[in-house]
Design a protein around this motif. Sequence first.
Motif, PDB file in Angstrom:
ATOM      1  N   VAL A 107       0.839  -1.197   0.000  1.00 57.66           N
ATOM      2  CA  VAL A 107       0.000   0.000   0.000  1.00 57.66           C
ATOM      3  C   VAL A 107       0.878   1.252   0.000  1.00 57.66           C
ATOM      4  CG1 VAL A 107      -1.622   1.375   1.359  1.00 57.66           C
ATOM      5  CG2 VAL A 107      -1.998  -1.083   1.092  1.00 57.66           C
ATOM      6  N   VAL A 108       1.914   1.252   0.847  1.00 58.61           N
ATOM      7  CA  VAL A 108       2.823   2.403   0.896  1.00 58.61           C
ATOM      8  C   VAL A 108       3.503   2.601  -0.453  1.00 58.61           C
ATOM      9  CG1 VAL A 108       4.911   3.324   1.978  1.00 58.61           C
ATOM     10  CG2 VAL A 108       3.202   2.162   3.373  1.00 58.61           C
ATOM     11  N   GLN A 109       3.976   1.515  -1.049  1.00 59.73           N
ATOM     12  CA  GLN A 109       4.627   1.607  -2.351  1.00 59.73           C
ATOM     13  C   GLN A 109       3.670   2.168  -3.402  1.00 59.73           C
ATOM     14  OE1 GLN A 109       7.756   1.052  -3.152  1.00 59.73           O
ATOM     15  NE2 GLN A 109       8.530   0.097  -1.278  1.00 59.73           N
ATOM     16  N   LYS A 110       2.404   1.758  -3.335  1.00 60.34           N
ATOM     17  CA  LYS A 110       1.424   2.219  -4.320  1.00 60.34           C
ATOM     18  C   LYS A 110       1.189   3.720  -4.198  1.00 60.34           C
ATOM     19  CE  LYS A 110      -1.457   1.437  -7.652  1.00 60.34           C
ATOM     20  NZ  LYS A 110      -0.923   1.067  -8.984  1.00 60.34           N
ATOM     21  N   VAL A 111       1.080   4.213  -2.963  1.00 63.55           N
ATOM     22  CA  VAL A 111       0.876   5.650  -2.753  1.00 63.55           C
ATOM     23  C   VAL A 111       2.100   6.432  -3.229  1.00 63.55           C
ATOM     24  CG1 VAL A 111       0.569   7.458  -1.023  1.00 63.55           C
ATOM     25  CG2 VAL A 111      -0.763   5.342  -0.870  1.00 63.55           C
TER      26      VAL A 111
END
Length: 322
Positions: A107-111
């Motif tokens: 999720v962090v990587q996607k943001v």
Amino acid sequence: MDRASVCGLTPPTALPLEGIAAFLGTAAAPPRTASTTPTDATPSRQGRRYRAIFISDTHLGTRGCKAEHLLDFLRHHESDVLYLVGDIIDGWAMKKGLFWPQAHNDVVQKVLRKARKGTQVIYVPGNHDEFGRQFVGLDFGGISIRAEAVHCLADGRRLWVVHGDFADGVIRHAKWLAHVGDTLYDLALWLNRHFNALRARLGLTYWSLSQYLKHKVKNAVSFITDFERVLVREAHRRGFDGVVCGHIHRAEIRELDGLLYCNDGDWVESLTALVETHEGQLQLIEWKTPLAPGDPVPRWDEPDGHSEREAPARVPQQEDAA
């Protein structure tokens, strides 16, 4: 107070994106048409683009976080602006013990990837990620950290964007009690996980037992009503046309005392996001059934693949509206 606005973003102090990526990698009038009931997603809604997306209360770092659902939602929705309206990473839970599975990191990587590809990302910390408030006014790559924000709707109305914990008397005056309540809430979520695991084996969709119980308790309903009115009164005092918040894990769009009250819900129980379409409509979207749960997630700095769509260009910068 540092405030971000899509009507004009105050030039921030820049910090390198690699630093935060490495750290996280290791550890008025109502709208013309507004959906007041969350709309469940269907495959026909893949690839939608919006003027703005608001999400909050993801509580990354806890077992209650539905990271796979959130990741799938982010994969299938793009926006000019992405607002992270507090309690994104649960610092309270991480003090008790580290829980950080791959899905949370994804999720962090996607943001971060959305920010790199042009989405304007504004992060307004809440009480569970209050550690982020020490960085208010800074910009990590494409992510602006602000104490509050202002979003201008397509019709010109101005919405105050804030997590909302200041309107919670327990958080302000009896924080120890809030931690006790948080522990009890974790127990309710534990029951919720096992309840929904049984539903899944029976072929049934996700349904929040903990949210149902919370909304049936008279004191909880009274607290929610008081919380909403405090925020609306403060938004009116500050001259806004409405407010967007999180904190109470109850998604809603409605008019209250002549102002627009919007709560984007959470990704623990509601699994909802608030969006503004390019036609200026506000909607709540439920995302209870991932469309592509097994798709790989590239790192934020990897070259684009066929599965990645370019985000729209940043909103043009204008004069500061603070």
